[in-house]
Scaffold this active site. Structure first.
Site, PDB file in Angstrom:
ATOM      1  CG  ASP A  38      27.942  39.726  46.518  1.00 46.36           C
ATOM      2  OD1 ASP A  38      28.974  40.002  47.159  1.00 46.36           O
ATOM      3  OD2 ASP A  38      26.979  39.137  47.036  1.00 46.36           O
TER       4      ASP A  38
ATOM      5  CE1 TYR B 269      40.546  31.747  33.770  1.00 45.04           C
ATOM      6  CE2 TYR B 269      39.117  32.316  35.592  1.00 45.04           C
ATOM      7  CZ  TYR B 269      39.422  32.387  34.254  1.00 45.04           C
ATOM      8  OH  TYR B 269      38.620  33.086  33.404  1.00 45.04           O
TER       9      TYR B 269
ATOM     10  CG  ASP C 273      38.212  36.087  33.656  1.00 46.05           C
ATOM     11  OD1 ASP C 273      38.814  36.708  32.772  1.00 46.05           O
ATOM     12  OD2 ASP C 273      37.349  35.218  33.416  1.00 46.05           O
TER      13      ASP C 273
ATOM     14  CE  LYS D  96      29.218  35.632  48.140  1.00 48.27           C
ATOM     15  NZ  LYS D  96      28.213  36.679  47.930  1.00 48.27           N
TER      16      LYS D  96
END
Ligand code: NAD
Length: 362
Positions: A225, A125, A249, A192
């Protein structure tokens, strides 16, 4: 009790009607707020040529606290996002989004009480992007192809994902401080790191280091995930989640969905020198001026604001009044009715009136 100065930005679209409803409810708690009205958004842009007058930013800098209605970001009109600009100008590095089920809100889940804390300044972002087929992009691709074993084609666009020790440390500390202050038990750091070793890997390493400073709060980490699946299957296992910008987000929308949607999802953007409290939803332009949409998200953002400035009793009083009106299910807006075309739904103003009546009866 001393008066606290707060900048009130009505915004545009449905913003002004929601801001008015929220202001009236907050005033009815006797929280002693002195409001300073400051403009931002489409309406002031038409008058002055800028969607964010300097005087509005100055007002927040002076008061350190703002309650803000939503502001439209028109697509492709060379009009910068006021929301993004405000976050950058005031370095509001932490986005706080509590997600809680209130009895009476239609949701597949009950008893959810999660807090999402999203890093607001870096990650994908950060806006560091290189467009396909531009000279700079070709130069970057050449450099990368020279220094990496993985090759990138000349037809690629590139978005950069910076994650720094400084920004990660401050957001993870923010999460632990928040957990401590609010009597929460656990912080889960989401990442991640198995795939992005140098950005998310750094995030995880810093999270673990910061966690050692807070032995009284449990700490764990989850791969993003897996986190999504766990939140859908057993959200009750989680408490405070801290996430880098992009995952924050996405996961905060997922969690807003778990507790019944945008109409009831409050939020705050917080920095060292100021804080802006606002609903998660946008300006819903098609409902502008119709006295129709749900004021709950902005009123609950006001509850967060009251807690932030230490008006805890007033915050609890207001949250209880909102919860009672929703639980009764009578004086609520269309989105909180069983059927969206239910003719007994009330308007924004009338729902605020019902909340104020509850406050008065306490
Ligand atoms: P939106 O959240 O404004 O509205 C989407 C739909 O959600 C609405 O049509 C309505 O059905 C429902 N909804 C939203 N708020 C509601 C409420 N309080 N009560 C009941 N239903 C509600 O999203 P959008 O249409 O994608 O965005 C409109 C504009 O708002 C865009 O310009 C966008 O950039 C901007 N936006 C601003 C902010 C902000 O100011 N922080 C946040 C998100 C979007």
């Amino acid at each position: 009790m001393y008066m606290v100065n707060v900048t009130l930005i009505p915004g545009d679209g449905v913003g002004p009607e929601l801001a008015e409803a929220a202001r009236r409810c907050i005033d009815s708690t006797d929280a002693e707020i002195r409001w300073e009205i400051a403009e931002a958004g489409l309406d002031v842009m038409e008058k002055t040529g800028t969607p964010l007058p300097d005087s509005t930013v100055e007002s927040i800098r002076r008061n350190h606290i703002a309650l803000k209605g939503p502001i439209t970001t028109p697509v492709g009109k060379g009009y910068r996002s006021v929301n993004v600009h405000l976050r950058q100008a005031l370095d509001l590095y932490a986005c706080l989004r509590p997600c809680k089920t209130y009895k009476g809100v239609r949701s597949r889940y009950q008893n959810i009480d999660l807090v999402i804390i999203r890093e607001n300044t870096e990650d994908l972002y950060a806006g560091i992007e290189f467009e396909k087929s531009k000279d700079d992009t070709a130069e970057l691709i050449n450099w990368l192809n020279k220094h990496s074993s993985r090759k990138i084609g000349n037809d690629a666009g590139i978005s950069i994902k910076p994650i720094s020790v400084r920004a990660t440390t401050r957001i993870v500390r923010f999460a632990f401080d928040y957990a401590r202050k609010m009597g929460r038990k656990k912080v889960t750091s989401v990442h991640k790191a198995n795939i992005m070793k140098y950005s998310d890997g750094l995030w995880l390493e810093v999270s673990r280091e910061v966690a050692m400073e807070y032995p009284d709060i449990q700490f764990e980490d989850r791969i993003v995930d897996n986190m999504c699946m766990q939140l859908v299957q057993k959200p009750e296992l989680y408490d405070v989640l801290v996430l880098p910008n992009l995952y924050g987000d996405i996961v905060s929308d997922l969690c807003a969905g778990l507790v019944g949607g945008l109409g009831v999802a409050p939020g705050a953007n917080i920095g060292e020198k100021g804080a802006v409290f606002e609903a998660t939803h946008g300006s819903a332009p098609k409902y502008k001026g119709l006295n129709k949409v749900n004021p709950t998200a902005l009123i609950l953002s006001g509850v967060l604001m009251l807690r932030h400035i230490g008006r805890t009793a007033e915050a609890d009083k207001l949250e209880n009044a909102v919860a009672a009106v929703i639980a009764e299910g009578k004086n609520v807006t269309y989105d909180l009715k069983e059927r969206r075309d239910d003719l007994s739904a009330v308007g924004t103003k009338e729902m605020a009136d019902a909340i104020i009546e509850k406050l008065m009866r306490e």
